[in-house]
Write a protein that holds these residues in place. Structure first.
Motif, PDB file in Angstrom:
ATOM      1  N   PRO A  37      18.942   8.699  -3.654  1.00 44.36           N
ATOM      2  CA  PRO A  37      20.044   9.652  -3.808  1.00 44.36           C
ATOM      3  C   PRO A  37      20.671  10.021  -2.465  1.00 44.36           C
ATOM      4  O   PRO A  37      21.877  10.245  -2.374  1.00 44.36           O
ATOM      5  N   ARG A  38      19.859  10.090  -1.425  1.00 40.90           N
ATOM      6  CA  ARG A  38      20.353  10.460  -0.105  1.00 40.90           C
ATOM      7  C   ARG A  38      21.343   9.426   0.432  1.00 40.90           C
ATOM      8  O   ARG A  38      22.391   9.758   0.961  1.00 40.90           O
ATOM      9  N   GLN A  39      20.982   8.137   0.271  1.00 45.30           N
ATOM     10  CA  GLN A  39      21.840   7.059   0.777  1.00 45.30           C
ATOM     11  C   GLN A  39      22.838   6.565  -0.279  1.00 45.30           C
ATOM     12  O   GLN A  39      23.715   5.754   0.034  1.00 45.30           O
ATOM     13  N   ASN A  40      22.693   7.036  -1.501  1.00 44.15           N
ATOM     14  CA  ASN A  40      23.538   6.591  -2.618  1.00 44.15           C
ATOM     15  C   ASN A  40      23.487   5.069  -2.754  1.00 44.15           C
ATOM     16  O   ASN A  40      24.513   4.396  -2.841  1.00 44.15           O
ATOM     17  N   GLN A  41      22.264   4.529  -2.775  1.00 44.37           N
ATOM     18  CA  GLN A  41      22.072   3.088  -2.877  1.00 44.37           C
ATOM     19  C   GLN A  41      20.913   2.761  -3.806  1.00 44.37           C
ATOM     20  O   GLN A  41      20.037   3.592  -4.031  1.00 44.37           O
ATOM     21  N   ARG A  42      20.953   1.548  -4.304  1.00 44.19           N
ATOM     22  CA  ARG A  42      19.868   1.030  -5.133  1.00 44.19           C
ATOM     23  C   ARG A  42      19.315  -0.221  -4.475  1.00 44.19           C
ATOM     24  O   ARG A  42      20.028  -0.923  -3.758  1.00 44.19           O
ATOM     25  N   VAL A  43      18.052  -0.512  -4.757  1.00 43.14           N
ATOM     26  CA  VAL A  43      17.436  -1.743  -4.285  1.00 43.14           C
ATOM     27  C   VAL A  43      16.506  -2.262  -5.372  1.00 43.14           C
ATOM     28  O   VAL A  43      15.929  -1.487  -6.133  1.00 43.14           O
ATOM     29  N   ARG A  44      16.418  -3.571  -5.453  1.00 37.00           N
ATOM     30  CA  ARG A  44      15.567  -4.230  -6.452  1.00 37.00           C
ATOM     31  C   ARG A  44      14.517  -5.032  -5.697  1.00 37.00           C
ATOM     32  O   ARG A  44      14.843  -5.769  -4.755  1.00 37.00           O
ATOM     33  N   ILE A  45      13.261  -4.918  -6.097  1.00 39.46           N
ATOM     34  CA  ILE A  45      12.173  -5.665  -5.468  1.00 39.46           C
ATOM     35  C   ILE A  45      11.515  -6.515  -6.556  1.00 39.46           C
ATOM     36  O   ILE A  45      11.178  -6.009  -7.630  1.00 39.46           O
ATOM     37  N   LYS A  46      11.320  -7.807  -6.255  1.00 41.41           N
ATOM     38  CA  LYS A  46      10.716  -8.712  -7.231  1.00 41.41           C
ATOM     39  C   LYS A  46       9.412  -9.280  -6.677  1.00 41.41           C
ATOM     40  O   LYS A  46       9.327  -9.629  -5.499  1.00 41.41           O
ATOM     41  N   VAL A  47       8.428  -9.388  -7.564  1.00 38.08           N
ATOM     42  CA  VAL A  47       7.140  -9.994  -7.245  1.00 38.08           C
ATOM     43  C   VAL A  47       6.885 -11.076  -8.283  1.00 38.08           C
ATOM     44  O   VAL A  47       7.027 -10.835  -9.483  1.00 38.08           O
ATOM     45  N   ARG A  48       6.520 -12.273  -7.836  1.00 42.92           N
ATOM     46  CA  ARG A  48       6.221 -13.375  -8.756  1.00 42.92           C
ATOM     47  C   ARG A  48       4.712 -13.496  -8.937  1.00 42.92           C
ATOM     48  O   ARG A  48       3.961 -13.419  -7.970  1.00 42.92           O
ATOM     49  N   THR A  49       4.299 -13.686 -10.197  1.00 44.69           N
ATOM     50  CA  THR A  49       2.864 -13.775 -10.479  1.00 44.69           C
ATOM     51  C   THR A  49       2.616 -14.637 -11.709  1.00 44.69           C
ATOM     52  O   THR A  49       3.548 -14.937 -12.472  1.00 44.69           O
ATOM     53  N   GLY A  50       1.364 -15.029 -11.904  1.00 48.50           N
ATOM     54  CA  GLY A  50       0.996 -15.846 -13.055  1.00 48.50           C
ATOM     55  C   GLY A  50       0.215 -15.046 -14.078  1.00 48.50           C
ATOM     56  O   GLY A  50      -0.017 -13.840 -13.913  1.00 48.50           O
ATOM     57  N   GLU A  51      -0.230 -15.736 -15.137  1.00 49.03           N
ATOM     58  CA  GLU A  51      -0.931 -15.058 -16.222  1.00 49.03           C
ATOM     59  C   GLU A  51      -2.240 -14.432 -15.768  1.00 49.03           C
ATOM     60  O   GLU A  51      -2.640 -13.392 -16.276  1.00 49.03           O
ATOM     61  N   ASP A  52      -2.924 -15.078 -14.824  1.00 50.36           N
ATOM     62  CA  ASP A  52      -4.236 -14.592 -14.394  1.00 50.36           C
ATOM     63  C   ASP A  52      -4.222 -14.045 -12.964  1.00 50.36           C
ATOM     64  O   ASP A  52      -5.285 -13.855 -12.372  1.00 50.36           O
ATOM     65  N   LEU A  53      -3.030 -13.813 -12.422  1.00 49.27           N
ATOM     66  CA  LEU A  53      -2.913 -13.310 -11.050  1.00 49.27           C
ATOM     67  C   LEU A  53      -2.456 -11.862 -11.085  1.00 49.27           C
ATOM     68  O   LEU A  53      -1.283 -11.580 -11.350  1.00 49.27           O
ATOM     69  N   PRO A  54      -3.353 -10.912 -10.858  1.00 47.28           N
ATOM     70  CA  PRO A  54      -2.960  -9.499 -10.943  1.00 47.28           C
ATOM     71  C   PRO A  54      -2.075  -9.067  -9.777  1.00 47.28           C
ATOM     72  O   PRO A  54      -2.118  -9.644  -8.688  1.00 47.28           O
ATOM     73  N   VAL A  55      -1.279  -8.050 -10.031  1.00 49.33           N
ATOM     74  CA  VAL A  55      -0.407  -7.436  -9.037  1.00 49.33           C
ATOM     75  C   VAL A  55      -0.987  -6.065  -8.706  1.00 49.33           C
ATOM     76  O   VAL A  55      -1.409  -5.346  -9.623  1.00 49.33           O
ATOM     77  N   PRO A  56      -1.027  -5.668  -7.434  1.00 46.63           N
ATOM     78  CA  PRO A  56      -1.535  -4.325  -7.120  1.00 46.63           C
ATOM     79  C   PRO A  56      -0.688  -3.238  -7.788  1.00 46.63           C
ATOM     80  O   PRO A  56       0.546  -3.308  -7.785  1.00 46.63           O
ATOM     81  N   SER A  57      -1.347  -2.260  -8.366  1.00 49.41           N
ATOM     82  CA  SER A  57      -0.643  -1.136  -8.977  1.00 49.41           C
ATOM     83  C   SER A  57       0.025  -0.294  -7.895  1.00 49.41           C
ATOM     84  O   SER A  57      -0.513  -0.127  -6.800  1.00 49.41           O
ATOM     85  N   VAL A  58       1.214   0.235  -8.216  1.00 46.12           N
ATOM     86  CA  VAL A  58       1.916   1.106  -7.263  1.00 46.12           C
ATOM     87  C   VAL A  58       1.891   2.558  -7.730  1.00 46.12           C
ATOM     88  O   VAL A  58       2.696   3.377  -7.290  1.00 46.12           O
ATOM     89  N   THR A  59       0.939   2.901  -8.605  1.00 49.41           N
ATOM     90  CA  THR A  59       0.847   4.288  -9.076  1.00 49.41           C
ATOM     91  C   THR A  59       0.502   5.243  -7.936  1.00 49.41           C
ATOM     92  O   THR A  59       0.806   6.435  -8.025  1.00 49.41           O
ATOM     93  N   GLY A  60      -0.110   4.727  -6.867  1.00 48.40           N
ATOM     94  CA  GLY A  60      -0.400   5.575  -5.713  1.00 48.40           C
ATOM     95  C   GLY A  60       0.833   5.879  -4.888  1.00 48.40           C
ATOM     96  O   GLY A  60       0.853   6.831  -4.101  1.00 48.40           O
ATOM     97  N   VAL A  61       1.886   5.075  -5.060  1.00 45.50           N
ATOM     98  CA  VAL A  61       3.143   5.295  -4.345  1.00 45.50           C
ATOM     99  C   VAL A  61       4.100   6.106  -5.206  1.00 45.50           C
ATOM    100  O   VAL A  61       4.707   7.078  -4.752  1.00 45.50           O
TER     101      VAL A  61
END
Length: 202
Positions: free
Chosen positions: A83-107
């Motif tokens: 909201p401060r910069q009035n901008q959006r950003v998109r972040i993509k992570v590629r993964t497979g069926e058995d490759l977990p992604v770290p949770s970002v619930t801590g962020v």
């Protein structure tokens, strides 16, 4: 023009500060997309949230995308708003069926249900999630309904059985085949006027 300049400034700054964590950067429709390795997602989101020149403090959405023809068939897509910069950003992570992604619930605490939804619908795994279980499908549901190889009909159908006084699960039974519609009106393209149509032109 101002927006394009701001997006370019953001891109240059992010590449300068996060260059070693970025696989690719894409700018389209005035918005920046960052592609990062799964191991870097927590670091990247923390930087984008906390840095005074970015301040992407709002997690708008996390969703999954399925590309079954690829070795890493899934993308986890994070949408952030500053909201401060009035901008959006998109972040993509590629993964497979058995490759977990770290949770970002801590962020972002709001990532909790978004990650559960991606797990429920796509089977994407998240390590470090406090309660990774299904959130929208029914108890005992098998498979992941938003994968592109999941059948349109599903595997079971549900109805309430009046005689048994309970909900009953049964294999899907199609009473007719799927139909394809071309949505073209048989009246389009005619050179003559059908009775009554002349009123529409008045």
């Amino acid at each position: 023009m101002i927006r394009e300049h701001a997006t370019k400034d953001l891109t240059d700054y992010v590449v300068e500060t996060l260059g070693d964590t970025l696989i690719e950067t894409i700018t389209a429709f005035g918005e920046l997309t960052l592609i990062v390795a799964p191991a870097e997602i927590v670091r990247v989101l923390t930087f984008l949230r906390d840095d005074p020149q970015t301040q992407f403090i709002s997690l708008v959405d996390i969703c999954g995308v399925d590309y079954p023809e690829r070795a890493e068939r899934f993308e986890v897509v994070y949408h952030l708003l500053s909201p401060r910069q009035n901008q959006r950003v998109r972040i993509k992570v590629r993964t497979g069926e058995d490759l977990p992604v770290p949770s970002v619930t801590g962020v972002f605490a709001g990532a909790d249900w978004f990650e559960r939804e991606a797990y429920d619908f796509y089977g994407i795994l998240f390590t470090g999630h406090p309660d990774l279980r299904r959130i929208l499908t029914d108890y005992g549901f098998e498979g992941y309904p938003l994968r592109k190889d999941f059948p349109l009909t599903g595997f079971v159908e549900v109805h309430y059985d009046e005689a048994k006084k309970q909900v009953v699960y049964e294999p899907v039974e199609l009473r007719q085949e799927f139909r394809n519609f071309d949505f073209l009106s048989p009246w389009e393209g005619t050179e003559y006027v059908l009775p009554g149509d002349e009123k529409a032109k008045q």
